[in-house]
Design a protein around this motif. Structure first.
Motif, PDB file in Angstrom:
ATOM      1  N   MET B   1       0.833  -1.219   0.000  1.00  0.00           N
ATOM      2  CA  MET B   1       0.000   0.000   0.000  1.00  0.00           C
ATOM      3  C   MET B   1       0.859   1.259   0.000  1.00  0.00           C
ATOM      4  O   MET B   1       1.615   1.522   0.918  1.00  0.00           O
ATOM      5  CB  MET B   1      -0.875  -0.005   1.268  1.00  0.00           C
ATOM      6  CG  MET B   1      -2.090   0.863   1.153  1.00  0.00           C
ATOM      7  SD  MET B   1      -3.569   0.006   1.652  1.00  0.00           S
ATOM      8  CE  MET B   1      -3.980  -0.947   0.212  1.00  0.00           C
ATOM      9  N   LYS B   2       0.700   2.041  -1.041  1.00  0.00           N
ATOM     10  CA  LYS B   2       1.555   3.206  -1.210  1.00  0.00           C
ATOM     11  C   LYS B   2       1.420   4.229  -0.091  1.00  0.00           C
ATOM     12  O   LYS B   2       2.381   4.846   0.338  1.00  0.00           O
ATOM     13  CB  LYS B   2       1.251   3.891  -2.547  1.00  0.00           C
ATOM     14  CG  LYS B   2       1.963   3.274  -3.719  1.00  0.00           C
ATOM     15  CD  LYS B   2       1.512   3.909  -5.017  1.00  0.00           C
ATOM     16  CE  LYS B   2       0.068   3.516  -5.348  1.00  0.00           C
ATOM     17  NZ  LYS B   2      -0.469   4.236  -6.510  1.00  0.00           N
ATOM     18  N   ALA B   3       0.196   4.399   0.385  1.00  0.00           N
ATOM     19  CA  ALA B   3      -0.057   5.413   1.412  1.00  0.00           C
ATOM     20  C   ALA B   3       0.864   5.216   2.610  1.00  0.00           C
ATOM     21  O   ALA B   3       1.281   6.178   3.248  1.00  0.00           O
ATOM     22  CB  ALA B   3      -1.517   5.385   1.833  1.00  0.00           C
ATOM     23  N   GLU B   4       1.174   3.951   2.878  1.00  0.00           N
ATOM     24  CA  GLU B   4       2.039   3.688   4.028  1.00  0.00           C
ATOM     25  C   GLU B   4       3.465   4.209   3.816  1.00  0.00           C
ATOM     26  O   GLU B   4       4.043   4.845   4.693  1.00  0.00           O
ATOM     27  CB  GLU B   4       2.109   2.179   4.298  1.00  0.00           C
ATOM     28  CG  GLU B   4       1.392   1.782   5.563  1.00  0.00           C
ATOM     29  CD  GLU B   4       0.122   1.008   5.262  1.00  0.00           C
ATOM     30  OE1 GLU B   4       0.239  -0.194   5.013  1.00  0.00           O
ATOM     31  OE2 GLU B   4      -0.967   1.603   5.268  1.00  0.00           O
ATOM     32  N   SER B   5       4.013   3.913   2.661  1.00  0.00           N
ATOM     33  CA  SER B   5       5.381   4.363   2.423  1.00  0.00           C
ATOM     34  C   SER B   5       5.438   5.885   2.354  1.00  0.00           C
ATOM     35  O   SER B   5       6.414   6.501   2.760  1.00  0.00           O
ATOM     36  CB  SER B   5       5.939   3.737   1.148  1.00  0.00           C
ATOM     37  OG  SER B   5       5.131   4.104   0.047  1.00  0.00           O
ATOM     38  N   ALA B   6       4.366   6.472   1.881  1.00  0.00           N
ATOM     39  CA  ALA B   6       4.318   7.935   1.856  1.00  0.00           C
ATOM     40  C   ALA B   6       4.321   8.476   3.284  1.00  0.00           C
ATOM     41  O   ALA B   6       5.050   9.405   3.603  1.00  0.00           O
ATOM     42  CB  ALA B   6       3.074   8.410   1.117  1.00  0.00           C
ATOM     43  N   SER B   7       3.535   7.860   4.157  1.00  0.00           N
ATOM     44  CA  SER B   7       3.495   8.275   5.560  1.00  0.00           C
ATOM     45  C   SER B   7       4.895   8.242   6.134  1.00  0.00           C
ATOM     46  O   SER B   7       5.349   9.183   6.776  1.00  0.00           O
ATOM     47  CB  SER B   7       2.619   7.321   6.374  1.00  0.00           C
ATOM     48  OG  SER B   7       1.359   7.217   5.785  1.00  0.00           O
ATOM     49  N   LYS B   8       5.546   7.147   5.887  1.00  0.00           N
ATOM     50  CA  LYS B   8       6.906   6.961   6.385  1.00  0.00           C
ATOM     51  C   LYS B   8       7.804   8.099   5.895  1.00  0.00           C
ATOM     52  O   LYS B   8       8.515   8.733   6.674  1.00  0.00           O
ATOM     53  CB  LYS B   8       7.427   5.606   5.886  1.00  0.00           C
ATOM     54  CG  LYS B   8       8.792   5.228   6.376  1.00  0.00           C
ATOM     55  CD  LYS B   8       8.744   4.030   7.293  1.00  0.00           C
ATOM     56  CE  LYS B   8       9.932   4.010   8.245  1.00  0.00           C
ATOM     57  NZ  LYS B   8      11.177   4.500   7.631  1.00  0.00           N
ATOM     58  N   ALA B   9       7.748   8.331   4.600  1.00  0.00           N
ATOM     59  CA  ALA B   9       8.584   9.375   3.998  1.00  0.00           C
ATOM     60  C   ALA B   9       8.324  10.725   4.658  1.00  0.00           C
ATOM     61  O   ALA B   9       9.253  11.486   4.928  1.00  0.00           O
ATOM     62  CB  ALA B   9       8.319   9.452   2.503  1.00  0.00           C
ATOM     63  N   LEU B  10       7.060  10.991   4.931  1.00  0.00           N
ATOM     64  CA  LEU B  10       6.720  12.260   5.563  1.00  0.00           C
ATOM     65  C   LEU B  10       7.313  12.359   6.953  1.00  0.00           C
ATOM     66  O   LEU B  10       7.913  13.365   7.321  1.00  0.00           O
ATOM     67  CB  LEU B  10       5.204  12.416   5.654  1.00  0.00           C
ATOM     68  CG  LEU B  10       4.492  12.761   4.349  1.00  0.00           C
ATOM     69  CD1 LEU B  10       3.027  12.961   4.604  1.00  0.00           C
ATOM     70  CD2 LEU B  10       5.109  14.003   3.739  1.00  0.00           C
ATOM     71  N   GLN B  11       7.133  11.288   7.710  1.00  0.00           N
ATOM     72  CA  GLN B  11       7.659  11.312   9.075  1.00  0.00           C
ATOM     73  C   GLN B  11       9.169  11.466   9.082  1.00  0.00           C
ATOM     74  O   GLN B  11       9.726  12.171   9.904  1.00  0.00           O
ATOM     75  CB  GLN B  11       7.237  10.038   9.807  1.00  0.00           C
ATOM     76  CG  GLN B  11       5.743  10.053  10.119  1.00  0.00           C
ATOM     77  CD  GLN B  11       5.315   8.859  10.949  1.00  0.00           C
ATOM     78  OE1 GLN B  11       5.436   7.710  10.521  1.00  0.00           O
ATOM     79  NE2 GLN B  11       4.794   9.122  12.141  1.00  0.00           N
ATOM     80  N   ASP B  12       9.805  10.813   8.110  1.00  0.00           N
ATOM     81  CA  ASP B  12      11.254  10.946   8.000  1.00  0.00           C
ATOM     82  C   ASP B  12      11.668  12.378   7.716  1.00  0.00           C
ATOM     83  O   ASP B  12      12.759  12.807   8.047  1.00  0.00           O
ATOM     84  CB  ASP B  12      11.790  10.046   6.878  1.00  0.00           C
ATOM     85  CG  ASP B  12      11.766   8.586   7.288  1.00  0.00           C
ATOM     86  OD1 ASP B  12      11.454   8.311   8.473  1.00  0.00           O
ATOM     87  OD2 ASP B  12      12.036   7.725   6.444  1.00  0.00           O
ATOM     88  N   GLN B  13      10.769  13.102   7.063  1.00  0.00           N
ATOM     89  CA  GLN B  13      11.094  14.495   6.764  1.00  0.00           C
ATOM     90  C   GLN B  13      10.681  15.414   7.907  1.00  0.00           C
ATOM     91  O   GLN B  13      10.752  16.632   7.789  1.00  0.00           O
ATOM     92  CB  GLN B  13      10.417  14.934   5.460  1.00  0.00           C
ATOM     93  CG  GLN B  13      11.014  14.268   4.221  1.00  0.00           C
ATOM     94  CD  GLN B  13      10.370  14.771   2.940  1.00  0.00           C
ATOM     95  OE1 GLN B  13      10.312  15.961   2.691  1.00  0.00           O
ATOM     96  NE2 GLN B  13       9.881  13.856   2.123  1.00  0.00           N
ATOM     97  N   GLY B  14      10.225  14.811   8.979  1.00  0.00           N
ATOM     98  CA  GLY B  14       9.908  15.602  10.156  1.00  0.00           C
ATOM     99  C   GLY B  14       8.495  16.157  10.206  1.00  0.00           C
ATOM    100  O   GLY B  14       8.189  17.033  11.017  1.00  0.00           O
ATOM    101  N   PHE B  15       7.628  15.658   9.337  1.00  0.00           N
ATOM    102  CA  PHE B  15       6.243  16.119   9.363  1.00  0.00           C
ATOM    103  C   PHE B  15       5.420  15.249  10.310  1.00  0.00           C
ATOM    104  O   PHE B  15       5.689  14.063  10.463  1.00  0.00           O
ATOM    105  CB  PHE B  15       5.626  16.050   7.959  1.00  0.00           C
ATOM    106  CG  PHE B  15       6.236  17.023   6.987  1.00  0.00           C
ATOM    107  CD1 PHE B  15       5.974  18.383   7.095  1.00  0.00           C
ATOM    108  CD2 PHE B  15       7.065  16.580   5.969  1.00  0.00           C
ATOM    109  CE1 PHE B  15       6.530  19.288   6.202  1.00  0.00           C
ATOM    110  CE2 PHE B  15       7.628  17.478   5.072  1.00  0.00           C
ATOM    111  CZ  PHE B  15       7.362  18.832   5.192  1.00  0.00           C
ATOM    112  N   ARG B  16       4.426  15.838  10.900  1.00  0.00           N
ATOM    113  CA  ARG B  16       3.551  15.069  11.779  1.00  0.00           C
ATOM    114  C   ARG B  16       2.480  14.361  10.977  1.00  0.00           C
ATOM    115  O   ARG B  16       1.963  14.901  10.001  1.00  0.00           O
ATOM    116  CB  ARG B  16       2.888  15.982  12.795  1.00  0.00           C
ATOM    117  CG  ARG B  16       3.864  16.469  13.835  1.00  0.00           C
ATOM    118  CD  ARG B  16       3.177  17.273  14.907  1.00  0.00           C
ATOM    119  NE  ARG B  16       4.186  17.838  15.792  1.00  0.00           N
ATOM    120  CZ  ARG B  16       3.913  18.737  16.733  1.00  0.00           C
ATOM    121  NH1 ARG B  16       2.669  19.164  16.891  1.00  0.00           N
ATOM    122  NH2 ARG B  16       4.864  19.196  17.506  1.00  0.00           N
ATOM    123  N   LEU B  17       2.147  13.195  11.442  1.00  0.00           N
ATOM    124  CA  LEU B  17       1.158  12.406  10.727  1.00  0.00           C
ATOM    125  C   LEU B  17      -0.204  12.586  11.392  1.00  0.00           C
ATOM    126  O   LEU B  17      -0.593  11.822  12.273  1.00  0.00           O
ATOM    127  CB  LEU B  17       1.576  10.939  10.752  1.00  0.00           C
ATOM    128  CG  LEU B  17       0.931  10.056   9.707  1.00  0.00           C
ATOM    129  CD1 LEU B  17       1.028  10.675   8.325  1.00  0.00           C
ATOM    130  CD2 LEU B  17       1.596   8.698   9.720  1.00  0.00           C
TER     131      LEU B  17
END
Lengths: 159, 159
Positions: B1-17
DNA sequence: GTTAGTGCAAACCTTTTGCAGCTCT
DNA sequence: AGAGCTGCAAAAGGTTTGCACTAAC
């Protein structure tokens, strides 16, 4: 002079050649390229201070429909306005530096190839094709790297 | 599921989920493609009626900066809004029928070639590349011709 | 507990539209 | 003469901003 042949083309399409349109064609012709509506308006005002912004928009729309100018976005780098350039110089891509805003033009066979393949693949009849590339120019790549280093120094970044 | 890897990428960039972001990522993921902000907003509202349009805009901006989605114009065929699609499926051009609005996607070597040549020619570092082609699809070419004939009949046109 | 993110209202920017009057052809 | 075009004012469409409150980390 390109402005003349453009005038002709317009009249052939049944448009009237008004004072305002002459001015606008002239400005577009002389200025070369990548004008947005506001800038075109400003330049036109120097020749006729009473010209209206709306007339500029209407003229641009007409020129676009008439196939005399192409509309560009330039990656929306400066905002959401549109830019215009004459269709005279043949198909090319626009390469925009997202740091300094410089715009390069790329002419080259991949563009014709792409066009042909799209026509063949889909049986498509192409009227307009627009390629825009965004990134960093040679010059800004260096500066960019320096900026990143600076940023890393002042905010050592946890994570 | 792509949405998951996107979430991860966001968190890695310091964004809150946040709840809202999860919903938006989910909608973009499931819906596939070519959503504009308004449509994304409408779809998101089904999962959270209180979500705000502004949050949609802010999230899209974040995803764009984060390199997770690409922004398209689709030749401004429907207006000046922007469309978004995930960056997952690799570089492709969009081919838009100016009569029926259908959008085809073209993958093919000319795109890579173009990319390479631009890099080499200008020493340019490409971050985004966008090619949009407008014209008539195979189906509409026929209909278009008929329309023109009709028009010629009803208004025999001097000139 | 902080700091980033959200919702709301209001502003913003670019472009379009309605209409009365002017001007090319 | 008459359709086409212009200018003005006002609206529209899409997107952004300021600020107080809320929620993720």
């Amino acid at each position: 002079m390109k402005a003349e042949s453009a005038s002709k083309a317009l009249q052939d399409q049944g448009f009237r050649l008004t004072r305002q349109r002459k001015i606008l064609l002239d400005v577009i012709d002389k200025s070369g390229e990548h004008l947005d509506a506001e800038r075109l308006y400003q330049l036109a005002q120097k020749q006729d201070p009473k010209i209206n912004r709306v007339t500029v928009y209407r003229t641009l729309k007409m020129l676009k429909m008439g196939g005399l100018v192409d509309e560009l976005d330039l990656m929306h780098h400066e905002g959401d306005q549109h830019y215009y350039e004459t269709r005279a110089k043949g198909e090319h891509a626009h390469v925009i530096c997202l740091r300094c805003g410089k715009v390069e033009e790329f002419f080259g066979e991949p563009l014709q190839r792409l066009r042909k393949q799209v026509e063949e693949t889909f049986g498509f009849q192409i009227l307009i094709a627009r390629t825009e590339v965004g990134g960093y120019c040679a010059h800004c790549q260096v500066l960019r790297e320096r900026e990143l280093e600076e940023a890393a120094k002042s905010a050592p970044a946890g994570r």
